[in-house]
Design a protein around this motif. Structure first.
Motif, PDB file in Angstrom:
ATOM      1  N   GLU A 195      47.791  -9.902 -39.680  1.00 32.39           N
ATOM      2  CA  GLU A 195      47.664  -8.858 -39.085  1.00 32.39           C
ATOM      3  C   GLU A 195      48.810  -8.200 -40.103  1.00 32.39           C
ATOM      4  O   GLU A 195      48.736  -7.088 -39.155  1.00 32.39           O
ATOM      5  N   LEU A 196      48.913  -9.032 -40.821  1.00 35.85           N
ATOM      6  CA  LEU A 196      50.645  -7.986 -41.634  1.00 35.85           C
ATOM      7  C   LEU A 196      49.855  -6.817 -42.299  1.00 35.85           C
ATOM      8  O   LEU A 196      49.369  -5.711 -42.712  1.00 35.85           O
ATOM      9  N   PHE A 197      48.316  -7.726 -43.256  1.00 35.10           N
ATOM     10  CA  PHE A 197      47.983  -6.949 -44.382  1.00 35.10           C
ATOM     11  C   PHE A 197      46.811  -5.602 -43.144  1.00 35.10           C
ATOM     12  O   PHE A 197      46.694  -4.330 -43.682  1.00 35.10           O
TER      13      PHE A 197
ATOM     14  N   CYS B 233      47.082  -1.596 -43.893  1.00 32.11           N
ATOM     15  CA  CYS B 233      46.034  -1.090 -43.739  1.00 32.11           C
ATOM     16  C   CYS B 233      45.612   0.076 -42.568  1.00 32.11           C
ATOM     17  O   CYS B 233      45.032   1.269 -43.598  1.00 32.11           O
ATOM     18  N   VAL B 234      45.593   0.129 -41.947  1.00 35.60           N
ATOM     19  CA  VAL B 234      46.029   1.263 -40.496  1.00 35.60           C
ATOM     20  C   VAL B 234      47.129   2.335 -41.363  1.00 35.60           C
ATOM     21  O   VAL B 234      46.822   3.166 -41.163  1.00 35.60           O
ATOM     22  N   GLU B 235      48.036   1.728 -41.116  1.00 34.59           N
ATOM     23  CA  GLU B 235      49.382   2.510 -41.727  1.00 34.59           C
ATOM     24  C   GLU B 235      48.698   3.393 -43.669  1.00 34.59           C
ATOM     25  O   GLU B 235      49.342   4.792 -43.547  1.00 34.59           O
ATOM     26  N   ALA B 236      47.855   3.390 -44.677  1.00 31.02           N
ATOM     27  CA  ALA B 236      47.407   3.786 -45.306  1.00 31.02           C
ATOM     28  C   ALA B 236      45.593   4.250 -44.918  1.00 31.02           C
ATOM     29  O   ALA B 236      45.642   5.323 -45.759  1.00 31.02           O
TER      30      ALA B 236
ATOM     31  N   GLY C 245      39.843   6.646 -45.269  1.00 32.98           N
ATOM     32  CA  GLY C 245      39.191   6.067 -44.074  1.00 32.98           C
ATOM     33  C   GLY C 245      39.099   4.650 -44.663  1.00 32.98           C
ATOM     34  O   GLY C 245      38.349   3.744 -43.591  1.00 32.98           O
ATOM     35  N   ASN C 246      38.135   4.785 -45.388  1.00 36.18           N
ATOM     36  CA  ASN C 246      37.562   3.833 -46.355  1.00 36.18           C
ATOM     37  C   ASN C 246      38.053   2.754 -47.049  1.00 36.18           C
ATOM     38  O   ASN C 246      39.250   2.625 -47.605  1.00 36.18           O
ATOM     39  N   VAL C 247      37.919   1.404 -46.784  1.00 37.63           N
ATOM     40  CA  VAL C 247      39.074   0.217 -46.936  1.00 37.63           C
ATOM     41  C   VAL C 247      37.455  -0.642 -48.037  1.00 37.63           C
ATOM     42  O   VAL C 247      37.050  -1.383 -47.896  1.00 37.63           O
TER      43      VAL C 247
END
Lengths: 110, 155
Positions: B41-43, B47-50, B94-96
């Protein structure tokens, strides 16, 4: 994860709230096994409040379905959203497990 | 629930000349399944914030990360709480790309059987890597087999 269990027309309905994953799947296993020990044979696992399921959770559903079937009962799944439904499709578990759109449809005729 | 808390280290992006610069995230997780859900959940939130779209992170990213993390904890680090799993991500446009590395000896991903074949379908185990490969757009391993890279593209 939170579990709520209720009975409707002789069917035990277990609602999974949150994630069903390796670190908590024992809770669902225990809940179903306890009801099975108490004589219940008809189960619906309701995923309407579930975020995601991991492969361990999927594996548990395979085991529970088999176990309940061996006891002469049946275990059905219901209320999978599109994401969850895709997980069962890509693992082909939709061909092994009984999946229904709603709890009502799953309970009907069980 | 384990006592200590997890913390994501973030770098890049904020304060940089270009807001589109890649953002990097790093999280070390003890090999204790009690940390699993919190770490995912944290990661995913970071990722969304990034810049990862929430709809991508909500399901595919969380499930793929949950699978890779538990594989690293269970099979890689043998649930030795003293051993860590390192999760890193690079987010760009938007890619990770997420990497998950354990301290174990590694494994050969080619040896994993297809869990959807008739003989395997009724088994309770053996679906983790398959699920990752189905959900991620690209999956790679290092030669040793103790680090997996998962690419999730924003389509």
């Amino acid at each position: 994860m939170g579990l709520t269990t209720r009975e409707e027309n002789g069917v035990v309905i277990v609602t999974v709230d949150g994630q069903l994953i390796v670190s908590n799947r024992q809770q669902l296993k225990q809940a179903v096994m306890d009801e099975l020990d108490n004589g219940a044979t008809k189960f619906v696992v309701d995923f309407g409040e579930t975020g995601y399921i991991d492969s361990s959770g999927l594996g548990l559903l395979v085991s529970l379905s088999k176990r309940v079937g061996e006891a002469g009962g049946a275990l059905r799944l219901s209320s999978l959203n599109d994401d969850l439904g895709s997980l069962f499709e890509l693992t082909k578990l939709d061909t092994l497990l009984d999946i229904y759109d709603t709890v009502e449809q799953a309970v009907e005729g069980l | 629930m384990p006592g200590s808390s997890l913390e994501v280290a973030a770098s890049g992006g904020a304060g940089e000349p270009s807001a589109d610069a890649p953002k990097e995230l790093k999280l070390d997780v003890p090999s204790d399944l009690g940390f699993l859900e919190e770490a995912v959940e944290l990661f995913a939130r970071h990722c969304v914030e990034a810049g990862v779209p929430p709809e991508s992170s909500r399901f595919k990213l969380k499930v793929a990360l949950c699978e890779a993390l538990q594989n690293a904890m269970i099979y890689g680090n043998k649930l030795d709480h003293a051993k860590m799993v390192r999760v890193e991500a690079v987010v760009e446009d938007g890619n990770v790309t997420i990497s998950v590395a354990d301290e174990g000896e590694g494994f050969d991903p080619e040896e994993m059987p297809d869990p959807t074949t008739p003989g395997k379908l009724q088994l309770p185990d053996g679906r983790g890597l398959f699920v990752i490969q189905q959900l991620a757009d690209e999956v790679r391993f290092n030669d040793r087999g103790n680090c997996i890279w998962m690419v999730l593209r924003h389509s």
